[in-house]
Design a protein around this motif. Structure first.
Motif, PDB file in Angstrom:
ATOM      1  N   VAL A 118     -16.045  25.265  72.197  1.00  0.00           N
ATOM      2  CA  VAL A 118     -15.780  26.666  72.494  1.00  0.00           C
ATOM      3  C   VAL A 118     -16.882  27.082  73.449  1.00  0.00           C
ATOM      4  CG1 VAL A 118     -15.617  29.006  71.572  1.00  0.00           C
ATOM      5  CG2 VAL A 118     -14.702  27.092  70.260  1.00  0.00           C
ATOM      6  N   LEU A 119     -16.497  27.591  74.620  1.00  0.00           N
ATOM      7  CA  LEU A 119     -17.455  27.908  75.667  1.00  0.00           C
ATOM      8  C   LEU A 119     -17.284  29.347  76.119  1.00  0.00           C
ATOM      9  CD1 LEU A 119     -19.528  26.871  77.910  1.00  0.00           C
ATOM     10  CD2 LEU A 119     -17.488  26.670  79.333  1.00  0.00           C
ATOM     11  N   ALA A 120     -18.365  30.111  76.068  1.00  0.00           N
ATOM     12  CA  ALA A 120     -18.404  31.453  76.644  1.00  0.00           C
ATOM     13  C   ALA A 120     -19.278  31.358  77.887  1.00  0.00           C
ATOM     14  CB  ALA A 120     -18.997  32.454  75.656  1.00  0.00           C
ATOM     15  N   CYS A 121     -18.805  31.924  78.993  1.00  0.00           N
ATOM     16  CA  CYS A 121     -19.493  31.714  80.262  1.00  0.00           C
ATOM     17  C   CYS A 121     -19.326  32.943  81.151  1.00  0.00           C
ATOM     18  CB  CYS A 121     -18.874  30.486  80.921  1.00  0.00           C
ATOM     19  SG  CYS A 121     -19.493  30.096  82.531  1.00  0.00           S
ATOM     20  N   ASN A 122     -20.432  33.419  81.750  1.00  0.00           N
ATOM     21  CA  ASN A 122     -20.311  34.523  82.704  1.00  0.00           C
ATOM     22  C   ASN A 122     -20.900  34.162  84.067  1.00  0.00           C
ATOM     23  OD1 ASN A 122     -23.065  34.844  82.418  1.00  0.00           O
ATOM     24  ND2 ASN A 122     -22.993  37.020  81.973  1.00  0.00           N
ATOM     25  N   ILE A 123     -20.765  32.906  84.478  1.00  0.00           N
ATOM     26  CA  ILE A 123     -21.190  32.484  85.814  1.00  0.00           C
ATOM     27  C   ILE A 123     -20.207  33.077  86.818  1.00  0.00           C
ATOM     28  CG2 ILE A 123     -21.498  30.496  87.341  1.00  0.00           C
ATOM     29  CD1 ILE A 123     -22.213  28.848  84.869  1.00  0.00           C
TER      30      ILE A 123
END
Length: 163
Positions: A118-123
């Motif tokens: 599970v990956l949360a990312c704001n790039i």
């Protein structure tokens, strides 16, 4: 509440600063919550951009958060191997409909670790070099923690503890 409104609210969700994962400098904090859960936080300065990482190791799953210059949650993706041919399926749980920044990272993490991710990312979506650098640092850390598969397909998972 409309789905679009919920999506906008969740994409603006900010994570609180935890004193155990404060990301000051290039510090690394690892905390074993219990025998099956380990939390690791670290910060890297890549290409004049500050990236914050949090890895939560669960028994058969890894949760990863990558924050770019802020502690915003960003898009949320889930990835897992599918049967019978061990292909990787990734879906956007929150946001991520117009860009695939986190989707591609999640797919490669599943392939390299063999675990559900599970990956949360704001790039930012217009920063492929930053995305590649963030993924490289993340994989380096996961390799040091023993979560990257060996060439023979075996997975080396070390006991919980500081790394």
């Amino acid at each position: 509440m409309a789905a679009e409104e919920l999506d906008n609210r969740l994409s603006n969700l900010e994570m609180t600063t935890d004193p155990q994962c404060n990301g000051e400098g290039k510090s690394l904090e690892t905390q074993a919550v219990d025998d099956d859960v380990q939390i690791t936080c670290f910060t890297e300065d890549l290409q004049d951009t500050v990236l914050h990482f949090q890895i939560i190791r669960l028994p058969k799953q890894i949760y990863v958060w990558i924050g770019c210059n802020s502690v915003k949650f960003g898009h949320l993706y889930a990835g897992a191997s599918t049967r019978p041919n061990n292909m990787v399926g990734v879906t956007a749980l929150l946001g991520g409909t117009s860009d695939n920044t986190g989707s591609s990272i999640a797919r490669r993490l599943v392939l390299k670790t063999g675990l559900s991710v599970v990956l949360a990312c704001n790039i930012p979506k217009d920063s492929p070099m930053l995305e590649a650098a963030a993924e490289r640092k993340l994989l380096e850390k996961l390799r040091n923690m023993g979560y990257v598969k060996h060439g023979d397909g075996g997975l080396s998972i070390r006991a919980a503890g500081p790394s």
